[in-house]
Each structure stands twice: as C-alpha cells, then as structure tokens.
Design an enzyme around this catalytic site. Structure first.
Site, PDB file in Angstrom:
ATOM      1  N   HIS A  20     108.201 -23.905 102.028  1.00 31.49           N
ATOM      2  CA  HIS A  20     109.077 -23.356 100.984  1.00 31.49           C
ATOM      3  C   HIS A  20     110.366 -22.792 101.585  1.00 31.49           C
ATOM      4  O   HIS A  20     111.039 -21.979 100.963  1.00 31.49           O
ATOM      5  CB  HIS A  20     108.343 -22.290 100.143  1.00 31.49           C
ATOM      6  CG  HIS A  20     107.261 -22.882  99.283  1.00 31.49           C
ATOM      7  ND1 HIS A  20     107.519 -23.470  98.079  1.00 31.49           N
ATOM      8  CD2 HIS A  20     105.922 -23.019  99.484  1.00 31.49           C
ATOM      9  CE1 HIS A  20     106.382 -23.910  97.545  1.00 31.49           C
ATOM     10  NE2 HIS A  20     105.399 -23.661  98.395  1.00 31.49           N
ATOM     11  N   GLY A  65     100.479 -35.006  99.629  1.00 32.95           N
ATOM     12  CA  GLY A  65     101.506 -34.225 100.306  1.00 32.95           C
ATOM     13  C   GLY A  65     101.834 -34.765 101.685  1.00 32.95           C
ATOM     14  O   GLY A  65     102.417 -34.064 102.516  1.00 32.95           O
ATOM     15  N   ASP A  83     111.233 -34.716 104.092  1.00 34.26           N
ATOM     16  CA  ASP A  83     110.317 -35.851 104.193  1.00 34.26           C
ATOM     17  C   ASP A  83     111.018 -37.075 104.782  1.00 34.26           C
ATOM     18  O   ASP A  83     110.493 -37.755 105.661  1.00 34.26           O
ATOM     19  CB  ASP A  83     109.776 -36.234 102.811  1.00 34.26           C
ATOM     20  CG  ASP A  83     108.956 -35.120 102.188  1.00 34.26           C
ATOM     21  OD1 ASP A  83     108.756 -34.095 102.862  1.00 34.26           O
ATOM     22  OD2 ASP A  83     108.539 -35.289 101.029  1.00 34.26           O
TER      23      ASP A  83
HETATM   24  P1  ADP Z   1     103.496 -38.005  98.235  1.00 32.02           P
HETATM   25  O1  ADP Z   1     103.217 -36.583  98.509  1.00 32.02           O
HETATM   26  O2  ADP Z   1     102.404 -38.886  98.743  1.00 32.02           O
HETATM   27  O3  ADP Z   1     104.846 -38.436  98.657  1.00 32.02           O
HETATM   28  P2  ADP Z   1     104.625 -38.462  95.649  1.00 32.02           P
HETATM   29  O4  ADP Z   1     104.164 -38.126  94.278  1.00 32.02           O
HETATM   30  O5  ADP Z   1     105.906 -37.927  96.120  1.00 32.02           O
HETATM   31  O6  ADP Z   1     103.425 -38.124  96.637  1.00 32.02           O
HETATM   32  O7  ADP Z   1     104.731 -40.044  95.745  1.00 32.02           O
HETATM   33  C1  ADP Z   1     103.675 -40.869  95.344  1.00 32.02           C
HETATM   34  C2  ADP Z   1     104.256 -42.061  94.611  1.00 32.02           C
HETATM   35  O8  ADP Z   1     104.865 -42.967  95.565  1.00 32.02           O
HETATM   36  C3  ADP Z   1     103.196 -42.893  93.913  1.00 32.02           C
HETATM   37  O9  ADP Z   1     102.965 -42.400  92.602  1.00 32.02           O
HETATM   38  C4  ADP Z   1     103.837 -44.273  93.900  1.00 32.02           C
HETATM   39  O10 ADP Z   1     104.747 -44.372  92.817  1.00 32.02           O
HETATM   40  C5  ADP Z   1     104.623 -44.302  95.191  1.00 32.02           C
HETATM   41  N1  ADP Z   1     103.812 -44.911  96.251  1.00 32.02           N
HETATM   42  C6  ADP Z   1     103.353 -44.314  97.358  1.00 32.02           C
HETATM   43  N2  ADP Z   1     102.615 -45.172  98.105  1.00 32.02           N
HETATM   44  C7  ADP Z   1     102.614 -46.346  97.449  1.00 32.02           C
HETATM   45  C8  ADP Z   1     102.017 -47.638  97.686  1.00 32.02           C
HETATM   46  N3  ADP Z   1     101.270 -47.855  98.760  1.00 32.02           N
HETATM   47  N4  ADP Z   1     102.245 -48.597  96.779  1.00 32.02           N
HETATM   48  C9  ADP Z   1     102.994 -48.347  95.683  1.00 32.02           C
HETATM   49  N5  ADP Z   1     103.565 -47.185  95.414  1.00 32.02           N
HETATM   50  C10 ADP Z   1     103.384 -46.178  96.261  1.00 32.02           C
HETATM   51 MG    MG Z   2     106.650 -37.522  98.024  1.00 30.05          MG
END
Ligand code: ADP
Ligand code: MG
Length: 380
Positions: free
Chosen positions: A30, A116, A167
């Site tokens: 944060h 995350g 990120d």
């Molecule tokens: P994270 O913390 O993993 O970044 P987010 O909510 O920011 O979580 O991102 C997740 C989103 O990224 C999923 O809902 C999807 O839309 C996309 N995504 C991540 N990995 C994949 C994958 N292997 N194939 C398709 N979409 C993906």
């Molecule tokens: Mg993300």
C-alpha cells in the site's frame, strides 16, 4: 508448448512467442499509490503467449485457462480476458511500436489468476514483447521501463483496472536472483540481489478477491484524507504521504482523525521497512530481514487493517518453524497470499508444516508455490 497450442487452434506457426513471469511483493504494501517504495521479485510461475499478425483488424485469442475469444482491435472493451491483449496492442500501436492490425494469440499460464501474483501484468508483458517481435517495427531491446508504463496504461485505460506501475515494472525489469527496489514516485528502480540459500514460498489464503475491492478503494480514500489533513496541519506542500517524516507525527497526532493517522503511520513506517529489508539483503543479515517482514505484517494488521485471520495465522505459525526467515501478507490484503522467506534446505518441511497448521485451523488445504527470484519477461 504455447507454439503447439497456437498451431492446434489457428493452424500454421506463430510469428513470435514470449514469456513473462508473475511477481510477488516481498515488502512495501500500500505504498505504491502513496508515492513510496516497493520491493517485488519476479517468480518462476509464468504466462506464455504466441502471436501472429493478421491482415485485417480481427483479434482472435485462445487461452488454455480461459477459452476462446474474438473481437475487433478497435471494438470497445468487452469485460473479457482478450481486453488485456487488445489493450496492449492498441497502446503499442499508439506509441508506434507495432502496426495497428489484428492478430491471433495463444496463451497458456501456470500463474493462478486473481491470487495477487500479477497474471494480468504477465499477460500484457508477454503480449507486448511478442507483438513487437512479430511486427518488426521496433527492436525488442526496447526500453523496458517505458514498456512497463505502456502495459500499465493498457491495464488502466483498456481493462479498466486502476493499478500502479509495480506489477509491470517487476515482470519486465527484474533480474534473476534479485528483487527490484522501486520508487513509485520517481519510477526508478535498482536490482537488490537476494542472499544465497533462500527460497520464496507463497501461500494462498483462498479468500476471494470479489469481496476485497470496495475495501481497497476505502483505503485509498482514507490516505487521500490523511494527505489533505497533513498538508493543512503542517502547512507544507506534500505530494504524497511518503514525504512525511517521523517528526511530523507529533503534530499529526493532534490533528488527524485516528484512522487517517494510522494509515499515514503505516505508509511512513513501511517505506523505512522496505529500505531495511533491502539493506538486510545487501549485508546478508537474515535476522534483520525477518524482523522487517514481520513488522510489516504487524503494521498491516494493526495500522492499515488489511489482514484476515488466515493471513495472520500463516505469518504467526511460520515464526516457529525451522528455516523460517520472515513472513508477511503480500498484495492488497483482505485475503490473497502470504510470502515467506525460508532457508532452502528447510523449504519443503516448512511448507508441509505450515500447510498442516493451516488445515488444523481452517479445515482446508492451502495452495502454495515455491520460487526463486526469477528473470523478467523475454522472447522464447
Ligand atoms: P492478478 O492478481 O492475477 O493479476 P487480475 O484480476 O489483475 O489478477 O488479472 C486476472 C485477469 O487477467 C483474468 O481475469 C484474465 O482476464 C486475465 N488473465 C490472466 N491470466 C490469463 C490467462 N492465462 N489466460 C487468459 N486471461 C488471463
Ligand atoms: Mg493484476
């Protein structure tokens, strides 16, 4: 494998392929949206993509995890995973790095989504490198920090996620064996090598993110309130809470409301703990490293109020296990994951012991992953 998936779905060979790691934040929670410091590391879990430009504006995608999708390059966001790839392509085209044509893209990943670990940034970073390589307009040796900014823009503007730069920076600019000390206000980073013989362990509390977003927004608003209050109380121009110094708190204690005060105190303390962990890594002082991580968790529990019983238990239970160096929640909180540094020789027994304690307390098996600090994204 991602080339084989491409051939199976779209026929023929892709023009290029790339991988991007996910990331875990070792400390500095944060602080990103408060103009402060973070210390993420890329991890060995990764997303792989392969792409082939098309002559028309159609974008066709196939994700092993998410299935097939299609949309026009210039169609508005559809709330679908393909938005991340289309958004990246649009931003790169705007910057003149790729031609603005449609493309086919195959995706496969061993990163858990929504835990995350930045599966979204990994998808964007891998897509960006592959598209640039396929389009041939720019060299892929292109400025990585600039690419991180473009991928972040894609996520904010196209996928509609108000994320910071951490990120994208971590997955694109990390070096193997090192964490990345990133100043989120200056957007400057340097690699901090991890001491030898350490394993990173990530435990998932299994608490759903859907319940978390409102509370994340509330923390951001509370920090805005604290910043406004601090400007007024101190009569100074402050760009962010990270510009406060410990001696400001004497006055702030008399003027800020209790919640705003605690949020501000976390931010200032957390920046100091990021520096402390980076210094402990540099000198190989594992005791100091652990102290910084445990103190970070405590501040997130008491002052920032973003931990949950599951993350508190994973951190507390880690203390007594052989080989444990340090532990804390990681990511926005309200569930999500904890990150643990463990001496390599003890890592597997540590994981088994911690999982058993979690099972005893909560009656379910926690997902967990081992990793070393990995390299940033590259062509494959
Ligand atoms: P994270 O913390 O993993 O970044 P987010 O909510 O920011 O979580 O991102 C997740 C989103 O990224 C999923 O809902 C999807 O839309 C996309 N995504 C991540 N990995 C994949 C994958 N292997 N194939 C398709 N979409 C993906
Ligand atoms: Mg993300």
């Amino acid at each position: 494998m991602v080339r084989a998936l491409f051939a199976e779905v779209f026929g023929g060979a892709p023009a290029s392929a790339a991988r991007s790691p996910g990331r875990v934040n070792l400390i500095g929670e944060h602080t990103d949206y408060n103009g402060g410091l973070v210390l993420p590391a890329a991890i060995e879990l990764a997303t792989r993509v392969s792409v082939r430009p098309r002559a028309d504006a159609l974008v066709r995608g196939c994700s092993r995890e998410r299935g097939e999708a299609r949309a026009g390059l210039y169609d508005p966001p559809a709330g679908h995973w393909l938005d991340y790839a289309r958004g990246t392509a649009r931003v790169l085209a705007d910057a003149g790095l790729v031609r603005d044509t449609g493309f086919e893209i195959a995706v496969l990943s061993d990163l858990p989504e929504g835990a995350g670990l930045s599966s979204s940034a990994a998808l964007e970073a891998a897509t960006a490198l592959a598209l640039i390589a396929a389009s041939g307009v720019a060299e892929v040796a292109f400025d990585r920090p600039e690419l991180a900014r473009l991928c972040q823009r894609a996520e904010v503007e196209f996928a509609g996620v108000p994320c910071g730069i951490m990120d994208h920076y971590a997955v694109l600019c990390s070096e193997p064996g090192s964490a990345l000390l990133l100043d989120c206000a200056r957007v400057e980073a340097r690699a901090v090598p991890l001491p030898d013989g350490l394993e990173i362990l990530i435990f998932d509390t299994g608490i759903e993110r859907a319940l978390r977003e409102g509370r994340y927004a509330a923390r951001r608003a509370e920090c805005e309130r604290a910043l406004e209050g601090a400007r007024f109380a101190l009569g100074r121009r402050l760009a962010s809470l990270s510009e406060l110094v410990p001696s400001d708190f004497e006055r702030l204690e008399r003027t800020l409301d209790a919640v705003a005060l605690r949020r501000a105190r976390h931010v200032v303390g957390e920046n100091a703990r990021v520096r402390a962990l980076a210094a402990a890594f540099a000198s190989g002082d594992l005791e100091a490293a652990g102290a910084a991580m445990f103190a970070s968790h405590e501040s997130l529990r008491v002052d920032y109020e973003v931990t949950v019983p599951e993350s508190d238990a994973l951190v507390e239970d880690a203390r007594g296990l052989p080989g444990s160096v340090g532990a804390r929640m990681t990511g926005a909180g309200f569930g999500g994951c904890t990150v643990h540094l463990v001496e390599t020789g003890h890592a597997h027994a540590f994981a088994t012991g911690l999982a058993r304690r979690f099972r005893d307390r909560f009656g379910r098996e926690p997902r967990h992953w081992f990793s070393r600090a990995a390299a940033g994204a590259n062509l494959i």
